[in-house]
Design a protein around this motif. Sequence first.
Motif, mmCIF file in Angstrom:
data_model
loop_
_atom_site.group_PDB
_atom_site.id
_atom_site.type_symbol
_atom_site.label_atom_id
_atom_site.label_comp_id
_atom_site.label_asym_id
_atom_site.label_seq_id
_atom_site.Cartn_x
_atom_site.Cartn_y
_atom_site.Cartn_z
ATOM 1 N N GLU A 79 1.016 -1.242 0.090
ATOM 2 C CA GLU A 79 0.054 0.007 0.032
ATOM 3 C C GLU A 79 0.852 1.245 -0.045
ATOM 4 O O GLU A 79 0.560 2.325 -0.459
ATOM 5 C CB GLU A 79 -1.076 -0.064 1.266
ATOM 6 C CG GLU A 79 -1.876 -1.085 1.277
ATOM 7 C CD GLU A 79 -2.956 -0.948 0.252
ATOM 8 O OE1 GLU A 79 -2.946 -0.001 -0.584
ATOM 9 O OE2 GLU A 79 -3.775 -2.013 -0.116
ATOM 10 N N GLN A 80 2.138 1.270 0.700
ATOM 11 C CA GLN A 80 2.942 2.587 0.543
ATOM 12 C C GLN A 80 2.355 3.680 1.166
ATOM 13 O O GLN A 80 2.250 4.731 0.476
ATOM 14 C CB GLN A 80 3.682 2.705 -0.698
ATOM 15 C CG GLN A 80 4.496 1.324 -1.356
ATOM 16 C CD GLN A 80 5.204 1.570 -2.761
ATOM 17 O OE1 GLN A 80 5.629 2.742 -2.784
ATOM 18 N NE2 GLN A 80 4.830 0.749 -3.651
ATOM 19 N N PRO A 81 1.753 3.601 2.375
ATOM 20 C CA PRO A 81 1.432 4.825 2.885
ATOM 21 C C PRO A 81 2.319 5.871 3.228
ATOM 22 O O PRO A 81 3.502 5.649 3.469
ATOM 23 C CB PRO A 81 0.570 4.212 4.308
ATOM 24 C CG PRO A 81 1.513 3.119 4.702
ATOM 25 C CD PRO A 81 1.811 2.462 3.265
ATOM 26 N N THR A 82 1.921 7.062 2.989
ATOM 27 C CA THR A 82 2.921 7.963 3.561
ATOM 28 C C THR A 82 2.863 7.942 4.922
ATOM 29 O O THR A 82 4.003 8.518 5.474
ATOM 30 C CB THR A 82 2.167 9.561 3.118
ATOM 31 O OG1 THR A 82 1.737 9.511 1.664
ATOM 32 C CG2 THR A 82 3.640 10.617 2.757
ATOM 33 N N ILE A 83 1.842 7.811 5.733
ATOM 34 C CA ILE A 83 1.907 8.067 7.270
ATOM 35 C C ILE A 83 1.212 6.743 7.605
ATOM 36 O O ILE A 83 -0.106 6.441 7.052
ATOM 37 C CB ILE A 83 1.096 9.231 7.767
ATOM 38 C CG1 ILE A 83 1.858 10.276 7.136
ATOM 39 C CG2 ILE A 83 1.202 9.155 8.990
ATOM 40 C CD1 ILE A 83 0.899 11.750 7.627
ATOM 41 N N LEU A 84 1.738 6.017 8.631
ATOM 42 C CA LEU A 84 1.022 4.760 9.270
ATOM 43 C C LEU A 84 1.045 5.128 10.530
ATOM 44 O O LEU A 84 2.185 5.126 11.387
ATOM 45 C CB LEU A 84 2.038 3.303 9.062
ATOM 46 C CG LEU A 84 1.387 2.334 9.639
ATOM 47 C CD1 LEU A 84 -0.071 2.023 9.613
ATOM 48 C CD2 LEU A 84 2.513 1.239 9.300
ATOM 49 N N GLY A 85 -0.245 5.189 11.180
ATOM 50 C CA GLY A 85 -0.575 5.353 12.640
ATOM 51 C C GLY A 85 -0.735 3.832 13.298
ATOM 52 O O GLY A 85 -1.840 3.412 12.722
ATOM 53 N N THR A 86 0.007 3.323 14.174
ATOM 54 C CA THR A 86 -0.237 1.946 14.735
ATOM 55 C C THR A 86 -0.749 2.339 16.077
ATOM 56 O O THR A 86 -0.299 3.277 16.860
ATOM 57 C CB THR A 86 0.916 1.072 14.641
ATOM 58 O OG1 THR A 86 2.009 1.791 15.435
ATOM 59 C CG2 THR A 86 1.406 1.187 13.106
ATOM 60 N N GLN A 87 -1.546 1.123 16.801
ATOM 61 C CA GLN A 87 -1.909 1.129 18.056
ATOM 62 C C GLN A 87 -1.582 0.147 18.395
ATOM 63 O O GLN A 87 -1.487 -1.256 17.901
ATOM 64 C CB GLN A 87 -3.519 1.539 17.916
ATOM 65 C CG GLN A 87 -4.073 2.669 17.619
ATOM 66 C CD GLN A 87 -4.207 2.709 16.166
ATOM 67 O OE1 GLN A 87 -4.922 1.542 15.533
ATOM 68 N NE2 GLN A 87 -4.085 3.780 15.328
ATOM 69 N N GLU A 88 -1.348 0.009 19.738
ATOM 70 C CA GLU A 88 -1.145 -1.226 20.532
ATOM 71 C C GLU A 88 0.326 -1.762 20.518
ATOM 72 O O GLU A 88 1.050 -2.467 21.429
ATOM 73 C CB GLU A 88 -1.941 -2.323 20.343
ATOM 74 C CG GLU A 88 -3.282 -2.277 21.019
ATOM 75 C CD GLU A 88 -4.044 -3.831 21.001
ATOM 76 O OE1 GLU A 88 -3.195 -4.666 21.280
ATOM 77 O OE2 GLU A 88 -5.315 -3.769 21.333
ATOM 78 N N GLY A 89 0.936 -1.473 19.611
ATOM 79 C CA GLY A 89 2.452 -2.100 19.120
ATOM 80 C C GLY A 89 3.389 -1.605 20.326
ATOM 81 O O GLY A 89 3.376 -0.561 20.760
#
Length: 301
Positions: A79-89
């Motif tokens: 997908e190559q997102p410009t920004i990736l927000g992750t939760q829980e990691g």
Amino acid sequence: MDIPMRRRAVFGLGATAGLAVLGLDVGTAHAAGPSLPILGPPQGNRLHVMSFNIRVPVDGGARSWGNRLPRIVRVVKAEQPTILGTQEGRKSQIQDLVDRLPGYRFVARPSEAGGRGATCAILYRHDRLKKIDSGHLWLSDRPHQAGSITWGNRFPRMMTWVKFEDRNTGKKFIHVNTHFDHVSSESRRKSARFVRQWIRDRSLPTLVSGDFNTTPGSTPHDTLTSGKVFDTWNRPEKRRTPSFKTANGWNPVPKRSDRRIDWILGTDGVAVHATAINTWVTKHRNTPSDHWAIQAVVSLP
């Protein structure tokens, strides 16, 4: 902390049959899931935002972090997102991801005092975005105190923010990533009011990603999407997938539902070009996480 990607040997994919037994199947799509990419790399000056609850490393077997990591990497690389927000990691999980995602850097801090606990990490493509400033706030009456809890939640809840400059256009904007409490409705309501006010106090365009542990139509959703903030999914003509329940409970067959607890929000003036809920699973029907990733392609005002 903003940590550049360190090159590390990528998992050897070895014999496919053996990997399938271990849960390391990162094969192509099948009848239970879409092909990748769904939205893919953004065109021109658009930004591709992804939000993904990657789950803490507490499971075994095919759901263990070591087995799920290649699946998450597969989704992000496609997908190559410009920004990736992750939760829980946990921070080690975020480092694992960035080590396998050339071109990405991250900002993250564990939620608990003393450097333990989950993060609300923000990964970003360094070739496209320049980090100007960043910070972490706890969703409590003491937002600057690491690990603080005052709103009825058992575990510390937080938000991470980064101020970026788009290297393509010179435009500045803020990205917020957060994770609301899963038990306390009071905590979710107060968290929504806190995040809304924090956004209102800034003059820059703002994007928000998160696992909000509540659905559209709830008080927190109504609070956050009042005024100058809107839910990017509420542009039906821009959707590239149906609406699914984003907490999948490890079920590889997505459930059509409006009960989305993961959202991507934007402030007035942000244009939405495409949205999707990414329900890709491996050929052996293993999900990357117990949440589906959500995506939006946007452009800044």
